[in-house]
Every structure is written in structure tokens, then in C-alpha cells.
Design a protein around this motif. Structure first.
Motif: not given
Lengths: 447, 462
Positions: B60-66, B77, B81, B85, B318, B322, B336-337, B436
């Protein structure tokens, strides 16, 4: 491709197809964000991004285009679109590429210390906020948006008239929404803190404020719907001012979209009201040494003792009004055109605390938050009717929270009806700020 | 847009610290935005948005990079990154890609990028002239044309490989009317998941005149009274009330954390039997329509409330973890942001049996809201507010004088229970919805409905 290399190629090819004056605006952003839910990381965001805006004069007219992709193919894309966009612009009131101001302030809006705070430190801090909050009262059932975010932005502007400027800024904010339940009643509060000084943040203090704000709303009751004196708490007053701040833009007055047109030198507000725009506030989200046209910024008084002194101008609006720019050219980002906008705009605070203001009220309503401002306010006419949360005040004391309300009135009338101003200036996650304002009368309707 | 081997490398890097799912979203978007004010072009902007979003889940952990850096090094990279996490050792590697074939539900005839701007501006000028000529009190007309072509590629470690092209066009007309020192505005902003054909075929006489008519009508409108009234809300953009009062509360974003008033209520009666509420991303060429969502799931029609009974939520990938429920093809994002989350597409109340005339005639003393502005809701409490743009009083079953300056407030679940008439004239209206995962195009819709009691906050007092 590196930006310097991109710029050289772009300017060369622009000149070759007939652009005379050209400018490149470059923005680069680094973001870190983390949201906690029930003690674990729920959302985590890390990013590096940016983009380039090109504008230039061709056949006497200005054309714009932007790209986020810095590759060879983007150069002809920018030039073709900017050229085509220029073609349709009117011949008069042409924007200009600015050669530069005689001098610039060199204020620093970037904190090296903030930049060095590590990701684990930030995560630990926001975990602490949630833990402290949930431990404060059994009626606090959950958080929503318990998050920390840091942003660092670099803006650069260069043109072929010899101007080359750069500004750097960073900030951190913490945001938490507390949800409290008591029987059938659910209330929420929204607490935030913006700063460049990580060490000054106190997790317990933030949690305490969020808890108090939410809990204080439980037990809400009805009151008679009628006109009341209204005390707008600082954050609520700031959100209302932000909704109508475009009326101070010369762009709006010139387009006939602001009732402040032709009011320069006239009394438009209570003599207590002074409104300033200050681009050099250390912690201001709108702080800048130069505006989006490259003009040096300076502090400006818009309203002094209730009298309208100036509008916000960029080069184009100033020329049209036969005045000088105030350094308020603004682009939303590299995607936008040059418009007019404030840096840090706020109503000057006076001496009284919020409690002192409450103590002067025989009967009235204290408003602590407004919502629906994007839809319930008519920017042009100044009329508003928006949802509000707050408390009933009687004999100088806050008595009880009131059920969901609407408050309605007119912004211009409200400026005139300001009876008292607090000392508690705040900027609620925004470059527009206000202290608490006591308003003679607004129409209050209770659900 | 990017090669399969590069994407495989990125997905693998994202899983290197023990993530159990990784996803890449590549976006290449071309936009035009033209503003015409007082018959002159005020701004003409064109641009290209390009970037990549990378997401990793572990439980239940979500990580986002852009990032906007599309080089191999830059993307790997960013993936690393994101992976940082998560603490652990790599447990899975990406499955081989399976390209999903699907036909478009929303055929496009004229790609906006291929239409010369002079042709677009000609339509804008015509709209502006039509609006200006409606009445001598119209002092200012602003026409905005927005079009975009968004190319997306979504691939994930479960082997998904989906590409889509979304094309949207919108014309927004704002009229300002002036009389003495009174100034009012009117607005109409039709949009579609379509190419330039939508703009060129618009019935400008209808839309431009309507924007002008609203502004002119409001000049003579009386301040709206305050209090509790039966409120009749007309079709099309009127549906914004249920978008706020109900739609947001059915999004998994709020439901999964038990922070919605509608959480844990599937199978319960939440509205009278005449209310059926649907979210349908498949309606051909509608503004809120999609072929696939931003997680690569096919668009579908989700019945959320059927004859008053709560039947479903809007669920993204996601939050489906839950909630232990399947995704409903509702994962959307502005760009994409933003990491995607559960959002609406085209959401509407299904048509009922009453004719609009019957609904008015059956109302003794109430408010008729012809056009709505926007609104807002707090999903945790269900409290909503929204603005009426054009309203009328209703007396003894007849529409009376125009009213202005009103906001409706109330509680979503309670208001839903008070719907007592549903018309037969379903219509949709285009809007932008902010939440959101950013600002996205959605349709709101409904036939004319009546709510037996809503609190009206007007400027007149009680």
C-alpha cells in the motif's frame, strides 16, 4: 540537449527566418513530496522538470511557442508556431523585448540550508505531525493529505538585446487535514505552514492547530439568517482578496473588466485600508528580483488610506496608459503569455489581535474559512455568495460553531465597509495575504 | 515514443528495491490556445508538453517520479530515485509486453495540428460577432479556442503496453453586458473529444447568443432571496450539483481511506428510486470520454447508483489494492506531472419520465436554476456549495422574474435523498474538474431535476 546550446541554435535559426527581437525563458523545477497515512508512506513524489518558452518579433509582431522537449526537432516546431501565431496578432499594442533596467536588486529567495535537508528528515517530520495529531483527541479519526513538499525553481530569461537574468527560489510546505467525528457529526480542518526554515517547524504545534481547528467546529448550531457584522479571519480574508486581486491589474481595467477603471486618486476603500505589493518578502511565494519581461521589480503601494494609487502594469499596459511599468509582467509558467500579476500583494496589518477584534463585537459572525470562491464570486461585478464556516459571536465572545453558511456581498462595498483590521497578516499558501478584517455587514444564510 | 527495451530497463530499475509493480506513462502533447477579445487576437499560444511519469508500488505504498529528461540515463535515474523510497531486494521483474489492440471509440476527422490557424480564428471571429450583435448592451466579448492532441504510452510490469491519442477541442464564449454602472457576464463553453470538425460544426447562433442572453438577462435580475426552497435544476451543466454532491464522494481517493460519507455503503439505499447515476467514459466523442484511462484500462460504463441503491465506486489501480476491488477504468491524471487516481469521465443522472413543463407546473414557490457555475465539495463531510449563474423565481407553477447572485449549499447524501422529480431531457455539459491528480476534462450531465429543499444563499436576505 543543453539549454545554452539550444538557445544558440534557436536564436540563429530565428534570425535566419526573419525574427528581429527574440527571447528565451527557461524554467527548471525540482520537487519532493511525501504523504503519510496511518504511519506509513502513502504517496511519494520526486521530480525534475522544466521547459522553454520562446517569443520573438517578426514583421513587427510578437509570436509565442513553448516546448518541454529540448531536441533538434523542437527548434523548427517553436519557430513555425511562433511565426504563425505572430501573423494573427493586431498591429497596435505590440509587446516588446526589453533591453534591461538600469539596476536590479539582488535579494536571495533560495535557502541553501533548506536545500540540504534530507529526504529521511522530511519524512520523519511529516510522520511526527500525523502521530501527534492522532494522539491528541479520540475524536480525531483520520488525516487526509498529511503531506510535506519542497519545491525549488530556477527561472532564466535571456534575449538578443543583451539581457540575461536568473532567479532561484525554494520553499517547503506542510499540509494536514484532520477529520474529526462525534456521533453523526463530521468536521474537517485544513492546516498548513510554508517556510524556508525547516528547523523552525514544530510538528506538535502544527498538529495542535489542526486538531483545535477541527474540534472547535463540533457541536455546530443554527442561527437566524440575516445581515451580521462579519469578522473575516486572516486566512479567509486573504482568500477573498485573492479572488478579486485581478481587478488591480491594468490589463483588466483596460479591457473594461474591472470596476476600478477611472478610480485612480479616488477613495475606493475605508481609510484604514492600505494595500501594497512587495516583491522582496523573504518568505513570499511571489518574491522576485525581475518580472517576466525582465523589468526590475520594486515595492508598490496600490491603495493608501483607502485611496487608489496605482494599478499593476507590464510594459504593454503601461504604454497604453501612458505611464511606466510597475514590474508586474507575469507568466503562469513558460507555457503562458506575458500577462499582469502581483508579486506578494497584501493588506497592511494594524495593531489588534483576533481576540481583541472579537471582543469589540456586540453580535456577529467570525468566518474561519470560505469555499467555492472560484465559482461563487463574480470578478467583474464584485458580487459574491460563497460557502463559509465559522462561529457565532455575542457580547465580545465566541459562543458556538455555526452550521454551514453562505456569506454574500460585494467586494467593492466590503472594502468600504472595513471597520477594523487585525495585526495577524498571513499568506495562506499563496502570494496574496491579509490580516483579519471586521466588516460592517454581510448577508449570512445558514443551512 | 520510446523503445520497448528502454521501457523495460526503466521498469526493471523501478523494481530494483523490492517494488511489486512498476509503470511508465509517456506523454507527448501538442496544444493551441487562442484568445480573441473585442475582435482582436489577444494571445495565441502553441506548445509541446513532453515528459515521463514512473510509478512503483509495494503493497500500500505508492511512489511517483516524473521528469522531462527523456535520455536513457535521465529515465533510469528517475526510476532509481523512485525505487529509493522502497527498502528491500528486487523480488520480481517485468513480464513480457502484450500490445493490446482496441479500436477508437472516438473517431477524429480533422487533427487540430493540421488545421491552419486562420481557419480557427475565422470561427472565433464569427462567434464573437454573433455574440456582440445580440444586444446593444454587450460591451465586451472574449472567445477562447483550445485544442490539444495528447499522445500517451502506458506500460507496466504486468506486461501492459497501451498507446492512445486523445484529441480535444473547446470553444469558450464569455459576454460582458453593461448598463449604467451594472456589469454582468454570461458564459457558454462547449467542448468535445473531437478534432476541428467539432469547432467548425458548432451551432454558433445557439451558443454565442446564449452567452450574450445570459449576460443581458442578469442586468435586469433581482438579488436572489435566501432561505430553504424547492430548487429545479435544468439539464446539461446543471449536473454539476451531483458531480459535487455525490460523484467526488464515490471516488476511491476518498472511499479507500474510509474518508467518504459513501464508504462501506454498497447495496444501501442512498437516493430515491428515481435516481440512477452513471459514469460513462465510452460515450462517442464526448468531452470527458476516453478510450483507455491513464493506467491503460479500457474505458467503461459504470453504474454507480441504480434506482437509488449504491452499486459501485470509481476505482483506480492503487486504491483497488486498499479496497480489494477491481479497477473500474477510472485512473486519470492531468499530465505526466501527476500520479493517476480515481476520477470521473462523463457522469450523469439517467433520464426519468417527467416532462420539464410538468416539473415547473408542479412547483408552487421555488427557484429555477437554468445555468450553473462551478462548485466544490468536502468528501469527508459531504458538504458542498455551488453557484447558480442564471436563476428564476417560480411562483404557482410558473417561471417568474430572473434572479442573480445565489449559491446553493448543503450536504451531498442528504440532498440526494431529496430528489423528488427527474425529467426526460438528459443533456451533458463540459467542464474542468480539479482534484488530486490535477485538472481534467469531464462532462457533467442530467435531465431537469427537482430537489424538494436546498439552502439558497442569496444577496437579498430572508
Amino acid at each position: 540537449m543543453r539549454i545554452q546550446e539550444f538557445q544558440v541554435k534557436l536564436f540563429e535559426e530565428a534570425a535566419a527566418i526573419g525574427f528581429s527581437d527574440v527571447e528565451i525563458y527557461f524554467e527548471r523545477k525540482e520537487v519532493f513530496g511525501c504523504q503519510i497515512f496511518k504511519g506509513v508512506i502513502d504517496q511519494y513524489e520526486i521530480a525534475e522538470d522544466g521547459g522553454v518558452s520562446f517569443r520573438g518579433i517578426i514583421d513587427g509582431k510578437m509570436g509565442y511557442a513553448y516546448t518541454e522537449k529540448l531536441d533538434d526537432a523542437s527548434i523548427p516546431f517553436l519557430l513555425k508556431n511562433a511565426k504563425e501565431n505572430a501573423e494573427f496578432m493586431p498591429d497596435e499594442d505590440v509587446e516588446e523585448i526589453f533591453a534591461g533596467s538600469s539596476s536590479y536588486e539582488d535579494r536571495h529567495f533560495f535557502s541553501t540550508a533548506l536545500n540540504e535537508v534530507t529526504i529521511p528528515e522530511k519524512i520523519q517530520f511529516i510522520k511526527d505531525v500525523e502521530r501527534e495529531l492522532l494522539a491528541m483527541d479520540p475524536r480525531i479519526v483520520a488525516t487526509d493529505y498529511c503531506l510535506i513538499r519542497t519545491t525549488s525553481v530556477t527561472k532564466s530569461l535571456s534575449n538578443n538585446k543583451g539581457l540575461s537574468l536568473s532567479d532561484q527560489m525554494n520553499y517547503l510546505y506542510v499540509m494536514v487535514e484532520a477529520i474529526v467525528k462525534d456521533g453523526e457529526e463530521t468536521k474537517t480542518s485544513f492546516e498548513f505552514k510554508v517556510t524556508k526554515d525547516f528547523q523552525s517547524l514544530d510538528a506538535k504545534e502544527i498538529a495542535k492547530r489542526a486538531a483545535e481547528e477541527a474540534l472547535s467546529q463540533l457541536g455546530s448550531r443554527n442561527i437566524t439568517s440575516k445581515d451580521y457584522p462579519v469578522l473575516l479571519r486572516n486566512d479567509a480574508a486573504a482568500s477573498l482578496l485573492a479572488t478579486f486581486s485581478d481587478n488591480f491589474s491594468a490589463e483588466n481595467t483596460q479591457a473594461g473588466l474591472s470596476s476600478l477603471k477611472n478610480k485612480l486618486g479616488k477613495q475606493i476603500a475605508s481609510s484604514m485600508v492600505t494595500i501594497v505589493d512587495d516583491p522582496f518578502l523573504e518568505e513570499g511565494l511571489g518574491s522576485r528580483n525581475f518580472d517576466s519581461e525582465g523589468v526590475a521589480t520594486e515595492k508598490l503601494t496600490l491603495v493608501e488610506s483607502g485611496v487608489l494609487q496605482s494599478f499593476l502594469h507590464n510594459l504593454k499596459t503601461a504604454k497604453k496608459d501612458q505611464t511606466v511599468t510597475t514590474g508586474h509582467a507575469q507568466k503562469d509558467s513558460y507555457k503562458g503569455a506575458v500577462k499582469v500579476g502581483p508579486s506578494n500583494l497584501y493588506i497592511l496589518p494594524l495593531e489588534s489581535s483576533l481576540e481583541e477584534l472579537v471582543s469589540t463585537m456586540a453580535e456577529g459572525v467570525l468566518i474561519t474559512s470560505l469555499s467555492g470562491l472560484h465559482s461563487g464570486a463574480n470578478q467583474v461585478s464584485g458580487d459574491f455568495s460563497v460557502a463559509a464556516n465559522g462561529f457565532y459571536v455575542k457580547d465580545g465572545k465566541v459562543h458556538f460553531p455555526v452550521n454551514l453558511m453562505t456569506i454574500a456581498g460585494n467586494f467593492y462595498q466590503l472594502l468600504t465597509d472595513v471597520e477594523k483590521i487585525g495585526s495577524d497578516l498571513t499568506f495562506p499558501l499563496s502570494p496574496i495575504g491579509s490580516p483579519s478584517l471586521l466588516i460592517k455587514s454581510l448577508s449570512v444564510t445558514v443551512e | 515514443m520510446l523503445s520497448q527495451s528502454l521501457i523495460e530497463d526503466v521498469l526493471t530499475a523501478a523494481l530494483s528495491t523490492g517494488g511489486d509493480f512498476s509503470e511508465i506513462f509517456v506523454e507527448d502533447r501538442f496544444t493551441n490556445n487562442i484568445t480573441l477579445r473585442s475582435s482582436k487576437i489577444e494571445t495565441a499560444l502553441s506548445g509541446r508538453d513532453f515528459g515521463v511519469g514512473i510509478r512503483v508500488f509495494k503493497g500500500l505504498q505508492s511512489v511517483y517520479a516524473y521528469t522531462t529528461d527523456f535520455s536513457k540515463d535521465g529515465l533510469v535515474k528517475a526510476a532509481k530515485n523512485a525505487a529509493q523510497a522502497i527498502k528491500g531486494n528486487s523480488v520480481i521483474s517485468p513480464a513480457p509486453f502484450v500490445q493490446e489492440a482496441y479500436g477508437t471509440l472516438h473517431p477524429i476527422q480533422m487533427m487540430p495540428q493540421e488545421v491552419v490557424k486562420s481557419r480557427k480564428i475565422a470561427v472565433m471571429k464569427k462567434a464573437s460577432d454573433t455574440c456582440k450583435n445580440y444586444h446593444s448592451s454587450i460591451s465586451q466579448v472574449t472567445v477562447r479556442l483550445m485544442d490539444e492532441e495528447q499522445n500517451v504510452l502506458i506500460a507496466n510490469s504486468e506486461g501492459k503496453w497501451a498507446e492512445d491519442k486523445r484529441v480535444r477541442s473547446r470553444l469558450a464564449i464569455q459576454a460582458v453586458a453593461v448598463s449604467g454602472n451594472k456589469m454582468e457576464t454570461g458564459f457558454y463553453g462547449p467542448g468535445a473529444h473531437s478534432g476541428f470538425e467539432f469547432i467548425e460544426n458548432l451551432n454558433l447562433d445557439l451558443y454565442a447568443n446564449e452567452a450574450a442572453r445570459i449576460a443581458v438577462t442578469l442586468l435586469d435580475a433581482s438579488p436572489c432571496p435566501s432561505g430553504k426552497f424547492p430548487v429545479i435544476i435544468d439539464n446539461e451543466f446543471g449536473g454539476v450539483i451531483f458531480h459535487e454532491a455525490c460523484g467526488h464522494g464515490l471516488e476511491a481517493t476518498a472511499v479507500a481511506k474510509n474518508n467518504s460519507v459513501f464508504a462501506n455503503r454498497i447495496g444501501e439505499r442512498v437516493a430515491p428510486e428515481i435516481v440512477t447515476y452513471i459514469d460513462d467514459g465510452t460515450i462517442p466523442n464526448e468531452w470527458g470520454s476516453i478510450n483507455i484511462d491513464d493506467e491503460g484500462e479500457k474505458a467503461r460504463k459504470n453504474v454507480l447508483i441504480e434506482n437509488g441503491i449504491l452499486t459501485d465506486y470509481l476505482i483506480d489501480k492503487f486504491n483497488s489494492r486498499r479496497m480489494g476491488m477491481e479497477s473500474t477504468g477510472s485512473g486519470r491524471r492531468q499530465s505526466f506531472r501527476f500520479a493517476p487516481t480515481s476520477r470521473m469521465t462523463n457522469t450523469y443522472i439517467a433520464p426519468g419520465k417527467s416532462r420539464p413543463g410538468e416539473i415547473i407546473a408542479a412547483t408552487e414557490n421555488g427557484i429555477y436554476a437554468k445555468y450553473m457555475g462551478g462548485g466544490q465539495v468536502n468528501p469527508a463531510t459531504g458538504d458542498y456549495n455551488f453557484a447558480i449563474m442564471e436563476a428564476y423565481e417560480v411562483k404557482n407553477g410558473k417561471i417568474g422574474k430572473p434572479l442573480k447572485g445565489a449559491t446553493l449549499i448543503g450536504n451531498g447524501p442528504k440532498t440526494l435523498q431529496l430528489v423528488d422529480m427527474v425529467g426526460n431531457n438528459l443533456g451533458h455539459g463540459a467542464g474542468m474538474c480539479g482534484s488530486l491528480s490535477g485538472s481534467i476534462p469531464v462532462n457533467v450531465g442530467q435531465p431537469m431535476i427537482r430537489v424538494s429543499e436546498i439552502t439558497v444563499g442569496g444577496t437579498k436576505g430572508e
